[in-house]
Motif scaffolding. Sequence first.
Motif: not given
Length: 180
Positions: A80-87, A134-137, A169-171
């Motif tokens: 989901d590209p919105r995940l990249f925007d959050i990061l 989701a990603v864990d970073v 974790h971010l989602d």
Amino acid sequence: MNRRYFLGVALSTVAAPVTASSFFSRRPTERPRVLSFRHLHTDDLIEVTYRIGDTYQRSALQRLNYFLRDFRTGEVAPIDPRLFDILYDLKLSLGDPDARFDLISAYRSPSSNAQLRKTSGGVARNSLHMRGQAVDVRLPDLSTRLLRDAAVALERGGVGYYRRSDFVHLDTGEVRTWGA
């Protein structure tokens, strides 16, 4: 030489200053958005401009999808590209536009998720990792507690804090938080 050639050259020299001036007058939100990761399981690195202005860069998204694949099975899924925007917004909010995220986990195939559920606590049956949401970073030079606090302040999606495992974790799901 033909007339069309000269007309093309003339129009390009007239248009060039307009293009350059519009580039320099862009709003800060229209700057190229760059993300950088180190995958902790594969030790791969990536730095990619994934969005310019309001336009996601298709080839960059494909590279990120591959990079964020299920490292256990090699399966690739759209993220989901919105995940990249959050990061991206998260690293800016922390005052470090050049930050490189350490990636623990991103896309998980259903089989990898089921395997993790058997061996680890806290793995959701319907994890957003399986949907590419989701990603864990973590950030190498920042406490995960501070990373969590900055992510919660964004009020976009889920934020889980795993203090003992040292990651956040971010989602892109509903706004919610968990963890100490």
